[in-house]
Design an enzyme around this catalytic site. Sequence first.
Site, short mmCIF file in Angstrom:
data_model
loop_
_atom_site.label_atom_id
_atom_site.label_comp_id
_atom_site.label_asym_id
_atom_site.label_seq_id
_atom_site.Cartn_x
_atom_site.Cartn_y
_atom_site.Cartn_z
N LYS A 1 0.85 -1.20 0.00
CA LYS A 1 0.00 0.00 0.00
C LYS A 1 0.88 1.23 0.00
O LYS A 1 2.06 1.21 0.38
CB LYS A 1 -0.94 0.02 1.21
CG LYS A 1 -0.26 0.01 2.58
CD LYS A 1 0.25 1.35 3.08
CE LYS A 1 0.87 1.26 4.47
NZ LYS A 1 1.58 2.50 4.87
N MET B 1 11.05 -4.64 3.94
CA MET B 1 10.64 -4.45 5.32
C MET B 1 11.05 -3.06 5.79
O MET B 1 12.10 -2.54 5.39
CB MET B 1 11.26 -5.53 6.21
CG MET B 1 10.81 -6.94 5.84
SD MET B 1 11.69 -8.24 6.74
CE MET B 1 11.24 -7.86 8.43
N GLY C 1 3.58 -1.46 4.19
CA GLY C 1 2.57 -2.26 4.89
C GLY C 1 2.70 -3.75 4.71
O GLY C 1 1.73 -4.49 4.91
N GLY C 2 3.88 -4.24 4.34
CA GLY C 2 4.03 -5.65 4.03
C GLY C 2 3.61 -6.58 5.15
O GLY C 2 2.87 -7.55 4.93
N GLY C 3 4.07 -6.32 6.38
CA GLY C 3 3.73 -7.19 7.50
C GLY C 3 2.24 -7.18 7.80
O GLY C 3 1.63 -8.23 8.05
N SER D 1 -0.13 -6.43 5.68
CA SER D 1 -0.81 -7.08 4.56
C SER D 1 -0.71 -8.59 4.67
O SER D 1 -1.69 -9.32 4.43
CB SER D 1 -0.20 -6.59 3.24
OG SER D 1 -0.94 -7.05 2.14
N ASP E 1 -2.93 -0.86 10.45
CA ASP E 1 -3.09 -0.94 9.00
C ASP E 1 -3.78 -2.23 8.56
O ASP E 1 -4.18 -2.35 7.40
CB ASP E 1 -1.73 -0.87 8.30
CG ASP E 1 -1.12 0.52 8.35
OD1 ASP E 1 -1.81 1.46 8.80
OD2 ASP E 1 0.05 0.67 7.95
#
Length: 280
Positions: free
Chosen positions: A12, A96, A101-103, A105, A137
């Site tokens: 995102k 990272m 927002g990888g974690g 998501s 998030d």
Amino acid sequence: MVDLPVWPAPAKLNLMLRIVGRRSDGYHLLQTVFQFLDICDYLTFFPTDDGQISRRNALAGVPEDADLVVRAARLLQQKRATRKGVEISLDKRLPMGGGLGGGSSDAATTLVALNQLWGLGLSVDQLAGMGLALGADVPVFVRGFAAWAEGVGEKLQPIDIPEPWYLILVPDCQVSTGEVFGDPELTRDSERITIRDFLAGTAVNDCLDVVCRRYPPVAEAVRWLNEHARARLTGTGACVFAMFDRQSDAIEVQRQLAAGVASFVAQGRNRSPLLEVAQR
């Protein structure tokens, strides 16, 4: 052998971020706009009946018990008192500490996928509520629509905005969100704006100055990108992005980057690719 579905966990961008106050518990009150990108992590789930939850591949620097994917699965298991288990494989493609927002998501995709695979029948509202316990998030990723967000980021209103192309620079550093929000010089009293204000071009990120001061690689990325387009910071960073009408324009600027500077081009998405898999 049955082919298992691969579940996307998209990145995102925060297209703007205003800090408009602070709650008594210390959490900051925000106004922001989330839009997804067509670049994702990918997860595969191998359901079991032994009640064990584990990951098949390690995530560098993240112990299994701290991994948001594992925590999401365990939270879902605990809340529904199910004896189902799962092994989780994560193909990690998003940087990272980059503000993409990888974690969060990954955690949202885990909740959505296991709700189906374990046959739990939870609603989107229930999953989003559970996700909030994992991170502010997570609910927007569960719901899967670009959104205007307030509160700590959990009060969401779907928003229909253009889906341009973005050039995203990935500075060689990981930003600590806690450090940024704890900085005494951070603006915490911005005036509230409306969606109409945002659509008219108000897109300030109140964290930008603090992040640039604390993280010189971010400051350099902002400086360079501003020479070619309007540079913005997503979330608390570290990733910096600019918007383009055409993919070719974004790629042309990307080609001018110095060798070794990490970057990628992606398109904005108002509908998460996760929904396409979840609704099959």
